[in-house]
Design a protein around this motif. Structure first.
Motif, mmCIF file in Angstrom:
data_model
loop_
_atom_site.group_PDB
_atom_site.id
_atom_site.type_symbol
_atom_site.label_atom_id
_atom_site.label_comp_id
_atom_site.label_asym_id
_atom_site.label_seq_id
_atom_site.Cartn_x
_atom_site.Cartn_y
_atom_site.Cartn_z
ATOM 1 N N LYS A 448 0.833 -1.207 0.000
ATOM 2 C CA LYS A 448 0.000 0.000 0.000
ATOM 3 C C LYS A 448 0.866 1.255 0.000
ATOM 4 N N ASN A 449 2.000 1.208 0.687
ATOM 5 C CA ASN A 449 2.878 2.374 0.782
ATOM 6 C C ASN A 449 3.877 2.469 -0.357
ATOM 7 N N GLY A 450 3.812 1.522 -1.295
ATOM 8 C CA GLY A 450 4.671 1.594 -2.471
ATOM 9 C C GLY A 450 6.080 1.099 -2.264
ATOM 10 N N ILE A 451 6.349 0.443 -1.134
ATOM 11 C CA ILE A 451 7.700 -0.072 -0.881
ATOM 12 C C ILE A 451 7.988 -1.260 -1.787
ATOM 13 N N ILE A 452 7.001 -2.128 -1.987
ATOM 14 C CA ILE A 452 7.128 -3.266 -2.905
ATOM 15 C C ILE A 452 5.892 -3.312 -3.793
ATOM 16 N N SER A 453 6.004 -4.030 -4.887
ATOM 17 C CA SER A 453 4.855 -4.205 -5.784
ATOM 18 C C SER A 453 4.024 -5.400 -5.330
ATOM 19 N N GLY A 454 2.814 -5.505 -5.871
ATOM 20 C CA GLY A 454 1.961 -6.646 -5.541
ATOM 21 C C GLY A 454 2.577 -7.957 -5.974
ATOM 22 N N LYS A 455 3.284 -7.944 -7.114
ATOM 23 C CA LYS A 455 3.926 -9.157 -7.612
ATOM 24 C C LYS A 455 5.017 -9.617 -6.658
ATOM 25 N N ILE A 456 5.824 -8.672 -6.198
ATOM 26 C CA ILE A 456 6.879 -9.024 -5.249
ATOM 27 C C ILE A 456 6.252 -9.466 -3.925
ATOM 28 N N GLY A 457 5.126 -8.843 -3.581
ATOM 29 C CA GLY A 457 4.416 -9.229 -2.362
ATOM 30 C C GLY A 457 4.039 -10.692 -2.366
ATOM 31 N N LYS A 458 3.627 -11.201 -3.525
ATOM 32 C CA LYS A 458 3.258 -12.610 -3.630
ATOM 33 C C LYS A 458 4.479 -13.514 -3.397
#
Length: 546
Positions: A448-458
Motif C-alpha cells: 500500500k505504501n509503495g515499498i514493494i509491488s503486488g507481484k513481489i508481495g506474492k
C-alpha cells in the motif's frame, strides 16, 4: 436388517489375536440377505434409473407440480472428552481393537456407571449455542435394543427430559446456491453413550466386534422438520460442525464418525398439513452426500406418489450408496414402543444451578453466526463472510491481522486468494504455517505504501508461509525494494523501446495491446521492482509521443 441377521447367528465366539480381543459373530445367512439387498437395488434401479443430476432437477420440477419435501435431521456429535461417558476408559480414534475397554463400558453385570461431568458441561455449552432452554433437572433413561456391538442390550440415553430443548440455529446459504438467511428449529439436545463397531469380513461370513467406541459420550441434536431441500439440510449439518468446533466440544470430523447425520425425509402434496411417511437415511460421510442422498430420496418418493404407489413408501431405514448414487432398504424402522424406555436406575438426576450455567455462558466464544454478522458490518461480501467464518482458525487469523492495522478487504483478499491456495496445495491449516498475522499486515502495508509491488508481495508471502521471518527482513535480504524513481524507470522504458523498433511500429499502427509487451520487458529488466503505476504512466507517454 437386524432381525434377518440375528436369525442366522450362531453362538458368539471370542478369540485373541495380536491386535486384541475380538468378539466374532458367524453369519451363515448373510449371503442370502446380501442377495436380497442386491435384488432390491436392481428393482429400484429399473424404477428410477436416473443420474443424480437428473434426479435433483426432476425433484425441483416435481415440487412445482404439487409436492414438497419435509426434512429433519438427527445429528450425533462425539465429544472430545479425555474419558468415556460413564467410566475412566480413554478413547482414541484408530486405537487397536478392544484396547480401551473395561467391565463398565462392556456392560458386565454388577458394574455401575459414573457420569463424566465434562459431558454435562459440553451439553450445556452446545445447548446455549443452539439457543435452547436448559433443563435445570434432567435424567438418564435406558433405551432397550439388541445388537452385537451393544453388549449391555441397552443404551444409556435421555428420553422425556433432555438436558436442552426448544432452540434454533441461524445460517446463511452459500451464494452459489442462491444465498439467503435460514432459521431452523432444534427440538432437543440430549446426552447418551455410543455403541461399539462391527468389522465385517470380506467374505461376509462373520463379523468382528470392536468395543473401543462403546460408552463414548455423544450429544444427539434433533432438528425440527423445517428443511425443504438437500442444500438446506447439508448447510444445516455444516453449521452444526462449525459450532461444535468453535466450542471445542468435538473435532466434528465426519470421516472419523465424530459427527454423524441421520436424515428423515418425507414428501406430501402442497397444501396437505399431514406429514407423509418418513424414511430415514444413514451412511452419509460428507455434506455433499447428504445433499445428493436427500435429493435422490425426494425424487424416488415423488415418483412413487405420481405412479399411484405411495403405499410402497414405508417407515424404514435406508442406506446411501455413493457408487450408485441411490438409497436402498436396510431395515424397517423401530418405533418408540420397541425401545421400552425406562429411567436409568444406576444414575441420579442431573441437577444444574443458575450459577453453573452463567459461568459456562460467560466462557462461550463468539459463534459463527455472530462472526458472520460482524464481518458483514465491515462491508465484506457474503462470499467473503462465509469463507472467513467457516473455520475458527482462519477467522482468528483474520481478526488478529486487523488488530495489527490491516484493511479488512485487503486482508480478506490475501487470505482467500494466495494463502488459501497455498494451504490447499500443501494440505495444511492456517495455524500450521509460519506466517503470522503481524507479518501479513506488514506485507499489506508495504504494498500500500509503495515499498514493494503486488507481484513481489506474492513472492514474499510464499517465503513467509514456508520459512517464516519478517517482511522487512526478506525485502532487505533479497533487495526487493520497489523502484519508484521516475528517472530510473524512464531510462529503462527508453531502452526497451529502442531495443524493439518493430513492436513500436506495430503499436503505433494500431496494435495497442502491445503496451503489455513493453511493460513486461521493463518489469523483466527491473526484476519486477518497477512501480507498476508509474511504469504504465511513463510507458504510455513514450509510446504515444510523436
Amino acid at each position: 436388517m437386524a432381525l434377518m441377521l440375528l436369525r442366522g447367528m450362531s453362538t458368539p465366539i471370542s478369540f485373541r489375536s495380536s491386535t486384541g480381543l475380538f468378539f466374532t459373530v458367524l453369519r451363515p445367512r448373510l449371503a442370502r440377505f446380501t442377495t436380497r439387498v442386491e435384488s432390491a437395488q436392481a428393482t429400484e434401479a429399473k424404477a428410477a434409473a436416473k443420474s443424480i443430476q437428473l434426479a435433483t432437477k426432476e425433484a425441483s420440477e416435481q415440487k412445482l407440480q404439487g409436492f414438497e419435501a419435509i426434512i429433519g435431521i438427527e445429528t450425533h456429535v462425539q465429544l472430545s472428552t479425555v474419558t468415556k461417558a460413564f467410566c475412566s476408559c480413554p478413547y482414541n480414534y484408530g486405537s487397536q481393537p478392544n484396547s480401551t475397554i473395561c467391565p463398565t463400558c462392556m456392560g458386565h453385570p454388577g458394574t455401575l456407571p459414573v457420569l463424566n461431568e465434562k459431558v454435562v458441561e459440553c451439553a450445556v455449552k452446545l445447548g446455549l449455542a443452539l439457543n435452547c432452554e436448559i433443563s435445570m433437572t434432567s435424567k438418564f433413561d435406558r433405551k432397550q435394543y439388541f445388537y452385537p456391538d451393544l453388549p449391555k442390550g441397552y443404551q444409556i440415553s435421555q428420553f422425556d427430559i433432555p438436558i436442552a430443548k426448544k432452540g434454533y440455529v441461524d445460517l446463511d446459504l452459500p451464494v452459489e446456491f442462491g444465498g439467503g438467511h435460514r432459521k431452523f428449529g432444534i427440538t432437543r439436545v440430549h446426552m447418551e453413550e455410543d455403541a461399539g463397531k462391527l468389522l465385517h469380513s470380506e467374505s461376509g461370513s462373520y463379523s468382528q466386534v470392536d468395543l473401543n467406541r462403546a460408552g463414548v459420550p455423544l450429544l444427539e441434536i434433533v432438528s425440527e422438520p423445517d428443511m425443504r431441500t438437500g442444500i438446506e439440510a447439508a448447510e444445516y449439518g455444516a453449521e452444526l460442525q462449525r459450532i461444535v468446533r468453535y466450542l471445542g466440544v468435538s473435532n466434528g470430523n465426519m470421516q472419523e464418525g465424530s459427527l454423524r447425520c441421520d436424515v428423515n425425509v418425507s414428501v406430501r402434496p402442497v397444501g396437505q398439513s399431514e406429514f407423509g411417511t418418513k424414511v430415514e437415511i444413514k451412511n452419509m460421510n460428507s455434506f455433499s452426500e447428504i445433499n445428493r442422498a436427500i435429493d435422490y430420496e425426494i425424487s424416488r418418493q415423488i415418483l412413487l406418489h405420481k405412479e399411484g404407489q405411495a403405499d410402497q413408501i414405508v417407515q424404514e431405514t435406508r442406506l446411501w450408496d455413493e457408487s450408485s448414487q441411490k438409497t436402498f432398504t436396510m431395515r424397517k424402522k423401530e418405533g418408540l414402543a420397541d425401545y421400552r424406555y425406562f429411567p436409568e436406575p444406576d444414575l441420579p438426576e442431573v441437577v444444574l444451578t443458575t450459577d453453573y450455567i452463567d459461568e459456562i455462558s460467560k466462557s462461550m466464544p463468539e459463534l459463527p453466526e455472530a462472526k458472520r454478522r460482524r464481518y458483514e458490518n465491515m462491508g465484506l461480501s457474503m462470499q467473503d463472510v462465509l469463507f472467513l467464518a467457516n473455520d475458527d482458525n482462519v477467522a482468528h487469523f483474520f481478526d488478529s491481522t486487523l488488530e495489527h492495522g490491516a484493511d479488512a478487504k485487503l486482508a480478506c483478499n490475501w487470505i482467500m486468494g494466495d494463502i488459501a491456495a497455498y494451504l490447499k496445495n500443501e494440505k495444511l491449516s492456517i495455524d500450521e504455517t509460519k506466517l503470522t498475522p503481524l507479518e501479513l499486515s506488514e506485507l499489506i502495508a508495504s504494498i500500500k505504501n509503495g515499498i514493494i509491488s503486488g507481484k513481489i508481495g506474492k513472492e514474499i508471502l510464499v517465503e513467509l508461509i514456508s520459512k517464516g521471518g519478517t517482511v522487512k527482513g526478506v525485502i532487505e535480504e533479497k533487495d526487493l525494494v520497489q523502484i519508484a524513481d521516475p528517472a530510473a524507470i524512464e531510462a529503462m522504458v527508453d531502452k526497451v523501446i529502442a531495443d524493439n523498433p518493430k513492436q513500436l511500429e506495430q503499436y503505433r499502427a494500431g496494435k495497442t495491446k502491445l503496451q503489455g509487451f513493453f511493460a513486461g520487458q521493463v518489469m523483466k529488466a527491473s526484476k519486477g521492482k518497477a512501480n507498476p503505476v508509474l511504469l504504465n504512466k511513463i510507458l504510455g507517454e513514450k509510446l504515444n509521443a510523436n
